[in-house]
Design a protein around this motif. Structure first.
Motif, PDB file in Angstrom:
ATOM      1  N   GLN A 198       0.824  -1.206   0.000  1.00  0.00           N
ATOM      2  CA  GLN A 198       0.000   0.000   0.000  1.00  0.00           C
ATOM      3  C   GLN A 198       0.857   1.254   0.000  1.00  0.00           C
ATOM      4  OE1 GLN A 198      -2.627   0.414   3.393  1.00  0.00           O
ATOM      5  NE2 GLN A 198      -4.062   1.643   2.238  1.00  0.00           N
ATOM      6  N   VAL A 199       0.458   2.237  -0.783  1.00  0.00           N
ATOM      7  CA  VAL A 199       1.144   3.528  -0.826  1.00  0.00           C
ATOM      8  C   VAL A 199       0.605   4.385   0.313  1.00  0.00           C
ATOM      9  CG1 VAL A 199       1.569   5.614  -2.183  1.00  0.00           C
ATOM     10  CG2 VAL A 199       1.468   3.378  -3.313  1.00  0.00           C
ATOM     11  N   SER A 200       1.504   4.980   1.086  1.00  0.00           N
ATOM     12  CA  SER A 200       1.085   5.779   2.240  1.00  0.00           C
ATOM     13  C   SER A 200       0.766   7.213   1.835  1.00  0.00           C
ATOM     14  CB  SER A 200       2.196   5.788   3.298  1.00  0.00           C
ATOM     15  OG  SER A 200       3.319   6.532   2.832  1.00  0.00           O
ATOM     16  N   ASP A 201       0.043   7.903   2.719  1.00  0.00           N
ATOM     17  CA  ASP A 201      -0.232   9.323   2.500  1.00  0.00           C
ATOM     18  C   ASP A 201       1.078  10.106   2.407  1.00  0.00           C
ATOM     19  OD1 ASP A 201      -2.996   8.936   2.593  1.00  0.00           O
ATOM     20  OD2 ASP A 201      -3.097   9.302   4.748  1.00  0.00           O
ATOM     21  N   GLU A 202       2.026   9.732   3.234  1.00  0.00           N
ATOM     22  CA  GLU A 202       3.313  10.436   3.256  1.00  0.00           C
ATOM     23  C   GLU A 202       4.046  10.288   1.925  1.00  0.00           C
ATOM     24  OE1 GLU A 202       1.792   9.907   7.183  1.00  0.00           O
ATOM     25  OE2 GLU A 202       2.192   8.400   5.634  1.00  0.00           O
ATOM     26  N   GLU A 203       3.942   9.129   1.294  1.00  0.00           N
ATOM     27  CA  GLU A 203       4.576   8.915  -0.006  1.00  0.00           C
ATOM     28  C   GLU A 203       3.938   9.796  -1.078  1.00  0.00           C
ATOM     29  OE1 GLU A 203       6.009   4.536  -0.759  1.00  0.00           O
ATOM     30  OE2 GLU A 203       4.197   4.462   0.475  1.00  0.00           O
ATOM     31  N   VAL A 204       2.627   9.955  -1.010  1.00  0.00           N
ATOM     32  CA  VAL A 204       1.936  10.826  -1.969  1.00  0.00           C
ATOM     33  C   VAL A 204       2.417  12.261  -1.811  1.00  0.00           C
ATOM     34  CG1 VAL A 204      -0.297  11.798  -2.633  1.00  0.00           C
ATOM     35  CG2 VAL A 204      -0.104   9.353  -2.115  1.00  0.00           C
ATOM     36  N   ILE A 205       2.467  12.727  -0.574  1.00  0.00           N
ATOM     37  CA  ILE A 205       2.886  14.099  -0.294  1.00  0.00           C
ATOM     38  C   ILE A 205       4.333  14.318  -0.729  1.00  0.00           C
ATOM     39  CG2 ILE A 205       3.302  15.762   1.562  1.00  0.00           C
ATOM     40  CD1 ILE A 205       0.937  14.332   3.053  1.00  0.00           C
ATOM     41  N   ALA A 206       5.188  13.343  -0.460  1.00  0.00           N
ATOM     42  CA  ALA A 206       6.601  13.461  -0.827  1.00  0.00           C
ATOM     43  C   ALA A 206       6.786  13.478  -2.342  1.00  0.00           C
ATOM     44  CB  ALA A 206       7.396  12.312  -0.215  1.00  0.00           C
TER      45      ALA A 206
END
Length: 220
Positions: A198-206
C-alpha cells in the motif's frame, strides 16, 4: 510478474509515452497507488504532476452502484448518471446528500495531499491520466468524464495493466489509450506486481513535493 513495483511500472510506461514529451503534457495521477507510477512518467517527460481527486456517487442502499461521480478542481465537476438515478428512484435531495458527502471526503484528501499547493489547469493542455492499474474501470471512467468537461486539448489514459474488457470500455472515453498489459483473464491489479504494498499518504505528499508548480505553469 510484468512489473517489480509501481516505480518499475512507471518507468516502463514512460518509455511508451516518450513521444509526448515535446507536447508538454500535464500528468494527473489517481491517488494513492497511481502516484508512484505517475511520478516516474512526469520525471521522464519533464512534465508537471497533479492529482485527480474523484469519488463515485453511489446509490444510497447500493453504494457500489454508481449514479454519478464528483471530481475536485477550482470548480468541482459533478456527473449525473440519469438512467441509474431514474431506475433507482433517487430524488434530487438524495443525490445532493450523497454528492456533498463525497465532496467532503475529496476536500479532506485535498487538504491532506495538496494543502496550499497551486492546482494545474488542464484546460487546453495534453492531459495524461495515470493509475497503477484498472480493475472494473468505474472510477477511472468517472475521472475521465470529469476531466473531459474541463476541456483538455487531448486526453490520454495510460496504465500499466488492466483487463481487456475494461480497456475496450474505456477506449471511447479518451483520445489515446496506452496499456502495457491487458490480459483476458485478470483477477486483480496486484497479481501483476511483485511488490504491491500500500502507498502511504506520506509517499503521496513526498512525490508531489518533487514536482513543484512553477510560475510558468497554468494553474487554477
Amino acid at each position: 510478474m510484468p512489473f517489480h513495483d509501481r516505480s518499475d511500472a512507471g518507468r516502463k510506461l514512460a518509455k511508451a509515452l516518450a513521444h509526448y514529451k515535446d507536447r508538454h503534457p500535464v500528468i494527473l495521477a489517481l491517488p494513492r497507488g497511481g502516484v508512484p507510477v505517475a511520478a516516474e512518467v512526469a520525471a521522464a517527460l519533464d512534465a508537471p504532476l497533479d492529482l485527480v481527486l474523484v469519488r463515485k456517487i453511489g446509490v444510497p442502499m447500493q453504494p457500489e452502484y454508481a449514479m454519478g461521480a464528483v471530481m475536485d478542481g477550482a470548480k468541482p465537476v459533478i456527473i449525473r448518471n440519469e438512467d441509474i438515478i431514474r431506475a433507482a428512484g433517487i430524488t434530487a435531495a438524495e443525490f445532493d446528500t450523497v454528492s456533498q458527502r463525497e465532496l467532503a471526503e475529496i476536500e479532506r484528501r485535498r487538504r491532506l495531499y495538496i494543502g496550499k499547493r497551486p492546482r494545474i489547469d488542464p484546460t487546453g493542455r495534453v492531459v495524461i491520466v495515470i493509475d497503477d492499474g484498472i480493475a472494473t474501470g468505474a472510477t477511472m471512467k468517472a475521472a475521465l468524464g470529469a476531466i473531459r468537461r474541463i476541456g483538455p486539448k487531448e486526453l490520454v489514459l495510460a496504465v500499466p495493466v488492466a483487463p481487456a474488457d475494461a480497456i475496450d470500455d474505456l477506449r471511447g472515453e479518451v483520445d489515446n489509450l496506452i496499456c502495457l498489459h491487458a490480459p483476458a483473464i485478470f483477477g486483480a491489479v496486484g497479481y501483476f506486481y511483485d511488490d504491491f504494498r500500500q502507498v502511504s499518504d506520506e509517499e503521496v505528499i513526498a512525490a508531489l513535493a518533487k514536482f513543484p508548480v512553477s510560475s510558468g505553469s497554468h494553474v487554477a
